[in-house]
Design a protein around this motif. Structure first.
Motif, mmCIF file in Angstrom:
data_model
loop_
_atom_site.group_PDB
_atom_site.id
_atom_site.type_symbol
_atom_site.label_atom_id
_atom_site.label_comp_id
_atom_site.label_asym_id
_atom_site.label_seq_id
_atom_site.Cartn_x
_atom_site.Cartn_y
_atom_site.Cartn_z
ATOM 1 N N ARG A 223 -25.103 -23.917 15.559
ATOM 2 C CA ARG A 223 -24.519 -24.055 16.904
ATOM 3 C C ARG A 223 -25.282 -25.071 17.755
ATOM 4 N NH1 ARG A 223 -21.732 -20.426 14.693
ATOM 5 N NH2 ARG A 223 -20.293 -19.064 15.822
ATOM 6 N N LEU A 224 -26.344 -25.644 17.211
ATOM 7 C CA LEU A 224 -27.222 -26.493 18.010
ATOM 8 C C LEU A 224 -26.643 -27.875 18.280
ATOM 9 C CD1 LEU A 224 -29.890 -27.134 19.386
ATOM 10 C CD2 LEU A 224 -30.873 -27.633 17.130
ATOM 11 N N LEU A 225 -26.086 -28.528 17.274
ATOM 12 C CA LEU A 225 -25.687 -29.932 17.401
ATOM 13 C C LEU A 225 -24.781 -30.197 18.599
ATOM 14 C CD1 LEU A 225 -25.957 -32.735 16.252
ATOM 15 C CD2 LEU A 225 -24.003 -32.247 14.737
ATOM 16 N N PRO A 226 -23.694 -29.437 18.798
ATOM 17 C CA PRO A 226 -22.841 -29.735 19.963
ATOM 18 C C PRO A 226 -23.501 -29.400 21.304
ATOM 19 C CG PRO A 226 -22.067 -27.768 18.825
ATOM 20 C CD PRO A 226 -23.115 -28.373 17.954
ATOM 21 N N ARG A 227 -24.620 -28.694 21.277
ATOM 22 C CA ARG A 227 -25.297 -28.307 22.523
ATOM 23 C C ARG A 227 -26.650 -29.004 22.677
ATOM 24 N NH1 ARG A 227 -22.308 -24.127 20.722
ATOM 25 N NH2 ARG A 227 -21.023 -23.083 22.308
ATOM 26 N N GLN A 228 -26.925 -29.964 21.832
ATOM 27 C CA GLN A 228 -28.235 -30.593 21.831
ATOM 28 C C GLN A 228 -28.526 -31.290 23.153
ATOM 29 O OE1 GLN A 228 -29.336 -32.597 18.193
ATOM 30 N NE2 GLN A 228 -30.388 -34.235 19.332
ATOM 31 N N GLU A 229 -27.585 -32.059 23.658
ATOM 32 C CA GLU A 229 -27.805 -32.771 24.921
ATOM 33 C C GLU A 229 -28.007 -31.777 26.064
ATOM 34 O OE1 GLU A 229 -25.650 -36.133 27.802
ATOM 35 O OE2 GLU A 229 -24.753 -35.559 25.869
ATOM 36 N N TYR A 230 -27.213 -30.706 26.053
ATOM 37 C CA TYR A 230 -27.361 -29.698 27.111
ATOM 38 C C TYR A 230 -28.751 -29.075 27.061
ATOM 39 C CZ TYR A 230 -26.512 -25.708 30.118
ATOM 40 O OH TYR A 230 -26.601 -24.779 31.139
ATOM 41 N N LEU A 231 -29.230 -28.775 25.854
ATOM 42 C CA LEU A 231 -30.544 -28.160 25.691
ATOM 43 C C LEU A 231 -31.642 -29.096 26.184
ATOM 44 C CD1 LEU A 231 -32.132 -25.732 24.534
ATOM 45 C CD2 LEU A 231 -32.242 -26.969 22.370
ATOM 46 N N GLN A 260 -41.721 -15.924 26.890
ATOM 47 C CA GLN A 260 -40.460 -15.859 26.148
ATOM 48 C C GLN A 260 -40.051 -17.248 25.682
ATOM 49 O OE1 GLN A 260 -38.048 -13.445 29.219
ATOM 50 N NE2 GLN A 260 -36.916 -13.220 27.327
ATOM 51 N N LEU A 261 -40.049 -18.180 26.615
ATOM 52 C CA LEU A 261 -39.573 -19.532 26.300
ATOM 53 C C LEU A 261 -40.513 -20.232 25.320
ATOM 54 C CD1 LEU A 261 -37.499 -21.705 26.755
ATOM 55 C CD2 LEU A 261 -38.700 -22.381 28.843
ATOM 56 N N VAL A 262 -41.807 -19.976 25.437
ATOM 57 C CA VAL A 262 -42.774 -20.564 24.512
ATOM 58 C C VAL A 262 -42.468 -20.142 23.078
ATOM 59 C CG1 VAL A 262 -45.180 -20.364 23.782
ATOM 60 C CG2 VAL A 262 -44.653 -20.969 26.129
ATOM 61 N N TYR A 263 -42.027 -18.894 22.890
ATOM 62 C CA TYR A 263 -41.741 -18.399 21.544
ATOM 63 C C TYR A 263 -40.369 -18.813 21.029
ATOM 64 C CZ TYR A 263 -45.866 -15.585 20.635
ATOM 65 O OH TYR A 263 -47.154 -15.192 20.345
ATOM 66 N N THR A 264 -39.425 -19.091 21.927
ATOM 67 C CA THR A 264 -38.064 -19.400 21.459
ATOM 68 C C THR A 264 -37.722 -20.883 21.579
ATOM 69 O OG1 THR A 264 -37.086 -18.957 23.647
ATOM 70 C CG2 THR A 264 -37.291 -17.092 22.123
ATOM 71 N N PHE A 265 -38.654 -21.704 22.024
ATOM 72 C CA PHE A 265 -38.423 -23.138 22.216
ATOM 73 C C PHE A 265 -37.871 -23.775 20.944
ATOM 74 C CE2 PHE A 265 -39.461 -27.584 22.475
ATOM 75 C CZ PHE A 265 -39.424 -27.909 23.827
ATOM 76 N N VAL A 266 -36.801 -24.562 21.110
ATOM 77 C CA VAL A 266 -36.164 -25.253 19.989
ATOM 78 C C VAL A 266 -36.353 -26.756 20.164
ATOM 79 C CG1 VAL A 266 -34.006 -25.712 18.769
ATOM 80 C CG2 VAL A 266 -34.454 -23.426 19.696
ATOM 81 N N GLU A 267 -37.018 -27.388 19.208
ATOM 82 C CA GLU A 267 -37.201 -28.838 19.264
ATOM 83 C C GLU A 267 -35.944 -29.558 18.788
ATOM 84 O OE1 GLU A 267 -41.763 -30.239 18.721
ATOM 85 O OE2 GLU A 267 -40.726 -29.630 16.906
ATOM 86 N N THR A 268 -35.596 -30.628 19.465
ATOM 87 C CA THR A 268 -34.530 -31.504 18.994
ATOM 88 C C THR A 268 -35.053 -32.932 18.991
ATOM 89 O OG1 THR A 268 -33.624 -31.926 21.204
ATOM 90 C CG2 THR A 268 -32.787 -29.990 20.023
ATOM 91 N N LYS A 269 -34.281 -33.817 18.410
ATOM 92 C CA LYS A 269 -34.723 -35.213 18.273
ATOM 93 C C LYS A 269 -34.973 -35.872 19.618
ATOM 94 C CE LYS A 269 -33.509 -39.516 15.896
ATOM 95 N NZ LYS A 269 -32.510 -40.192 15.027
ATOM 96 N N GLY A 270 -34.145 -35.549 20.611
ATOM 97 C CA GLY A 270 -34.273 -36.206 21.904
ATOM 98 C C GLY A 270 -34.970 -35.391 22.966
ATOM 99 N N SER A 271 -35.407 -34.180 22.615
ATOM 100 C CA SER A 271 -36.029 -33.318 23.624
ATOM 101 C C SER A 271 -37.510 -33.623 23.772
ATOM 102 C CB SER A 271 -35.854 -31.845 23.243
ATOM 103 O OG SER A 271 -36.735 -31.498 22.181
ATOM 104 N N ILE A 272 -38.111 -33.087 24.804
ATOM 105 C CA ILE A 272 -39.550 -33.127 24.922
ATOM 106 C C ILE A 272 -40.130 -32.409 23.708
ATOM 107 C CG2 ILE A 272 -39.529 -31.002 26.312
ATOM 108 C CD1 ILE A 272 -42.036 -32.000 27.722
ATOM 109 N N SER A 273 -41.221 -32.901 23.166
ATOM 110 C CA SER A 273 -41.802 -32.245 21.995
ATOM 111 C C SER A 273 -42.393 -30.911 22.397
ATOM 112 C CB SER A 273 -42.883 -33.129 21.372
ATOM 113 O OG SER A 273 -44.038 -33.153 22.198
ATOM 114 N N TYR A 274 -42.507 -30.027 21.425
ATOM 115 C CA TYR A 274 -43.054 -28.702 21.710
ATOM 116 C C TYR A 274 -44.495 -28.816 22.208
ATOM 117 C CZ TYR A 274 -44.211 -23.774 21.038
ATOM 118 O OH TYR A 274 -44.598 -22.476 21.223
#
Length: 509
Positions: A223-231, A260-274
């Protein structure tokens, strides 16, 4: 009897306050604190059978509150908590108790219990809800949801996001809505959140809902790809909210949601790195840890450079280093790796930011015990993300002793099984020197000169520290170079912190 009930109640409250400091740690670690807390509340609640015999109204109310507090904290069994909450709801709804004390806030007791049941939704695959659990939770969610709608209409306010999210989530778990519909509803909650609201409800909306959104994308990566920009935009908004959080405001609830967010953070190609995300949290809330991280990373790189001058193959135990053929490229990669290991070796302290933000006194023994957990939690955080995975061994093993002695920790670090043990040895030595000469003074009250630290490290050769590293310290020229590297690193780290906080770049010296 009344004195016992009161004492047990307040003992339970004290244990719960202590356990809250450990939120975000491994469940087996904090479970013992919750068990002790529940034993106090359970024993106090057991006096319910003497309810009619107890004349003091306040003591009777303590019994009822103790009964409700049995369900605080975390449970290994999700169904156990739901069952206890349901029993508590039955007690509070009992007409016999209500007639005995008609002036007690029974409506509030019942409403709060429904809220606790509604908040019992399990978002984890490892802690699934049974159909019976869902039926109980769904009923309470709907009751709370309708109550919140009525309150919002009367007060001309927005529906609280917590009630709305629980409503959307239980509809998903019960099969009324699919996952895409749930995610869409969550996006509407996030888009409607007030970025200037720093109340608990505002923090829940901006940070906790974002953490749950990431958790669903973790569990269902398709479910990530179509929501990547939003994330990616969501991370930007969340960090802006965190940076705007008032300096004088209480951070307890915010820290809980950030974990919570530290544990569930999802990295994407264009996001800030973890890694960058973690460092920004350090800068904002625990700048002392950030300074220590930069100093250790830079000084570790300096020591590695000294080592490579004499032994170019020293770090060939590390697979991705050994395969590099070009000597200069290998040198640069070793220094980059050393810097990263140093920068992230203490990242687990994010889970106990409250402890490290308290610098007005030395720690108690129990606080030292809590602090040791940062090695385990730091390793778990780094291990779960591609960009930080290679730094996890340094986070886990930098307090372990070279000889495997019980003086070090954690027990789970086995040096001979570590794929990058030579670098972990470097970080262990450099971090210790920085601690005893500078960083840990506020916690321990003890501070050594650099020369004293070097002599102590040599005395611990083969015990706490690798003899291959302390051999370099015996060379006075190397010791002088390393001392100069520490001095330069501290100055550079403070400069970086100023630039990061103020958003400016200082002119070169």
């Amino acid at each position: 009897r009344e004195g016992i009930i009161r004492e047990l109640y307040w003992l339970g409250v004290g244990r719960y306050a202590l356990s809250n400091k450990l939120v975000g740690m491994e469940l087996p670690v904090i479970y013992k604190y919750y068990v002790e807390m529940r034993l106090c509340f359970t024993e106090a609640a057991a006096y319910l059978k003497y309810y009619d015999e107890i004349e003091d109204k306040q003591t009777r109310e303590y019994i009822l509150r103790a009964r409700a507090n049995i369900t605080l904290g975390q449970f290994y069994s999700h169904s156990e908590r739901v069952a206890l909450l349901r029993q508590t709801l039955q007690i509070f709804s009992d007409k016999g108790y209500q007639e005995k004390d008609p002036d007690f806030p029974w409506d509030r007791f019942i409403a709060t219990t429904h809220q606790n049941i509604a908040a019992s939704i399990s978002y984890s695959r490892e802690n699934l809800m049974t159909p019976q659990d869902m039926a109980v939770i769904m009923e309470s969610v709907y009751i709370v949801y309708q109550r919140r709608i009525q309150e919002a209409q009367v007060q001309h306010k927005r529906l609280p996001e917590r009630a709305a999210f629980n409503y959307y989530a239980i509809n998903y778990y019960c099969g009324i809505d699919d996952l895409d519909h749930l995610l869409q509803n969550m996006e509407e909650l996030l888009d409607g959140a007030d970025a200037s609201d720093f109340t608990p409800n505002g923090m829940y909306s901006m940070v906790s809902v974002a953490a749950f959104y990431c958790q669903f994308l973790q569990q269902y990566p398709e479910r990530l790809l179509p929501r990547q920009e939003y994330l990616e935009n969501l991370y930007t908004r969340t960090l802006a909210y965190i940076n705007a959080y008032p300096e004088t405001a209480d951070t307890g609830v915010l820290f809980q949601y950030l974990r919570q967010l530290v544990y569930t953070f999802v990295e994407t190609k264009g996001s800030i790195s973890y890694g960058s995300f973690l460092l920004k949290l350090m800068i904002r809330f625990v700048p002392g840890i950030y300074i220590h991280a930069l100093v250790v990373g830079s000084a570790a790189a300096s020591l590695c450079e000294i080592i490579l001058e004499e032994e170019p193959g020293f770090f060939d135990d590390i697979d991705f280093i050994r395969v590099i053929q070009d000597p200069e490229e290998k040198r640069r990669e070793v220094l980059r790796f050393a810097m990263g290991c140093g920068v992230f070796h203490d990242v687990g302290k994010i889970n106990i930011m409250e402890l490290y933000a308290r610098t007005s006194r030395q720690w108690f023994a129990r606080e030292y015990e809590m602090a040791r957990l940062h090695t385990i939690s730091g390793s778990a955080l780094l291990e779960g993300r591609k960009s930080t995975k290679r730094f996890a061994p340094a986070a886990l093993g930098h307090h372990a002793w070279y000889d495997g002695s019980a003086h070090g920790y954690p027990e789970s670090y086995k040096r001979l099984e570590c794929p990058s043990r030579q670098m972990v040895d470097v970080i262990a030595l450099i971090s210790w020197i920085e601690d005893v000469t500078h960083a840990a003074y506020v916690y321990t009250g003890v501070e050594k000169s650099f020369e004293q630290a070097v002599q102590t490290a040599i005395q611990l050769e083969g015990k706490r520290f690798s003899p291959m590293l302390t051999a370099f310290l015996r060379d006075s020229t190397v010791a002088e170079r390393l001392n100069a590297a520490f001095t330069k690193s501290r100055r550079h780290a403070h400069r970086r912190l100023y630039e990061d906080i103020c958003g400016v770049v200082l002119p070169e010296e």
